[in-house]
Scaffold this active site. Structure first.
Site, short mmCIF file in Angstrom:
data_model
loop_
_atom_site.label_atom_id
_atom_site.label_comp_id
_atom_site.label_asym_id
_atom_site.label_seq_id
_atom_site.Cartn_x
_atom_site.Cartn_y
_atom_site.Cartn_z
N PRO A 193 7.39 0.84 -3.72
CA PRO A 193 8.21 -0.18 -4.38
C PRO A 193 7.46 -1.50 -4.48
O PRO A 193 6.59 -1.79 -3.67
CB PRO A 193 9.41 -0.32 -3.46
N CYS A 194 7.83 -2.27 -5.49
CA CYS A 194 6.99 -3.41 -5.82
C CYS A 194 7.71 -4.75 -5.74
O CYS A 194 7.19 -5.76 -6.18
CB CYS A 194 6.43 -3.22 -7.22
N GLN A 195 8.92 -4.81 -5.13
CA GLN A 195 9.66 -6.09 -5.13
C GLN A 195 8.84 -7.21 -4.51
O GLN A 195 8.93 -8.34 -4.93
CB GLN A 195 10.97 -5.97 -4.33
N PHE A 198 5.80 -7.84 -4.74
CA PHE A 198 4.77 -8.40 -5.62
C PHE A 198 5.36 -9.08 -6.84
O PHE A 198 4.67 -9.75 -7.56
CB PHE A 198 3.86 -7.28 -6.16
#
Ligand SMILES: C[S@@+](CC[C@H](N)C(=O)[O-])C[C@H]1O[C@@H](n2cnc3c(N)ncnc32)[C@H](O)[C@@H]1O
Length: 348
Positions: A104-106, A108
């Protein structure tokens, strides 16, 4: 022969590939399986997939007969435990060829202004690196593919990204590229950042990320025009109440803006798609699903799936909001297939 609307938009389950005995993969953070579907289409065999979201795991197992996604918190699972479950227990010791996945990229993303290095959500990317290194040491995997948002390159993430690159390079030569899904026949502008790692024992100087396959961009019209109206969500409503396709449902259009259909085609809220262009990125934070080009409601989940390039027979499980999450998170399968082909050309 004239096809009726249902035949046109929801034809064969034969669109999904049959099982294969190709190169063996372990998939981390598999979600609804968009990335995996592309690799499976290209002849890879996903022997083990993991995600902690139950609805995503159910979706995965529903659409990939013979494959088994497992509900696992990868932050709480050591690389050795994962290797035991995915590789040793099924008797595959030494026979895994690669690892794929997009943590998951939240942490960044643009919305997050805090310090990237200490954001606990970014620890999953570090975990990913630990796992691929463990799998390299125990199974001599040939490659990994890591997917994330292009914002990973933002200056606030520099320190974190260089630490991550260092970890990912311990046993692999890494190749990086931003890819726009619209260049691969997907009716959507969706930019994502890919890091492909090839075993340091293999000469990967000739590795090339895929070249665009689409000379012109597919439009929203080509993907969803002419579909019947979806069902609006109401309490207790489930897939048996949705006649056309189990995911052809959306939220009730409550805002007055839906009465006039006048909405912005840009900005962050109430974004109305345009028939003659590819969709804006299908990435729906806070249930902010794009508005249908006619302006009277939001897209249905099924329409969003078509804008992501999923086969018409693919079905997402779970509540409406669980489905919103799955469709937003997915790698468009045609992009994944192109990436899988590039890796196959080099390695298999
Ligand atoms: C970017 S999405 C992956 C999408 C997927 N690659 C696809 O193409 O459909 C990231 C996934 O990580 C999962 N995830 C988040 N935290 C996790 C954790 N601690 N352990 C396992 N999975 C996790 C989420 O449920 C989500 O499905």
């Amino acid at each position: 022969m004239n096809m009726n609307v249902s035949e046109k938009f929801f034809s064969a389950s034969s669109e999904l590939p049959s099982e294969s005995a190709g190169p063996k993969l372990v998939s981390l953070f598999c979600g609804a399986g968009g990335l995996d579907l592309g690799f499976i289409n290209s002849g890879f065999d996903v022997v083990y997939a993991a995600d902690y979201d139950l609805s995503a795991v159910q979706t995965y197992n529903r659409n990939h007969a013979g494959k088994r996604a497992n509900q696992i918190d990868l932050l709480e699972t050591s690389a050795a435990e994962l290797y035991q479950q995915a590789v040793i227990a099924p008797g595959l010791d030494g026979h895994i060829d690669g690892v794929i996945g997009g943590p998951p990229c939240q942490g960044f993303s643009r919305g997050n202004t805090g310090r990237c290095f200490s954001d606990p959500r970014n620890q999953l990317a570090v975990k990913y690196a630990e796992i691929v290194n463990y799998f390299f040491e125990h199974s001599k995997i040939k490659f990994f593919l890591f997917e994330n948002v292009p914002e990973i390159l933002a200056s606030k993430n520099t320190e974190f990204l260089s630490m991550l690159r260092e970890k990912l390079s311990e046993n692999f030569i890494i190749h990086e590229k931003e890819i726009n899904a619209a260049n691969f026949g997907v009716p959507q502008q969706r930019h994502r950042y890919f890091i492909a790692g090839v075993s340091k024992h293999i000469d990967s100087t000739s590795f090339k990320f895929p070249e665009p396959t689409a000379l012109t961009h597919k439009t929203v019209r080509e993907a969803i025009h002419g579909l019947p109206e979806p069902i609006y969500y109401k309490k207790g409503c489930g897939e048996n109440d949705i006649p056309f396709h189990p995911n052809h449902w959306t939220m009730q259009p409550k805002s007055k803006r839906f009465l006039t259909g006048e909405m912005p085609t840009g900005g962050r809220s109430f974004i109305k798609l345009e028939w003659g262009k590819p969709s804006r990125t299908v990435a729906y934070g806070n249930r902010e699903i794009h508005v249908h080009p006619e302006g009277h409601r939001r897209l249905s989940i099924y329409e969003a799936m078509q804008l992501q390039g999923f086969p018409k027979s693919y079905r997402l499980c779970g509540s409406l909001s669980a489905q919103v999450k799955q469709v937003s998170n997915a790698v468009p399968p045609p992009v994944a297939t192109a990436l899988a082909e590039s890796l196959k050309d080099l390695l298999f």
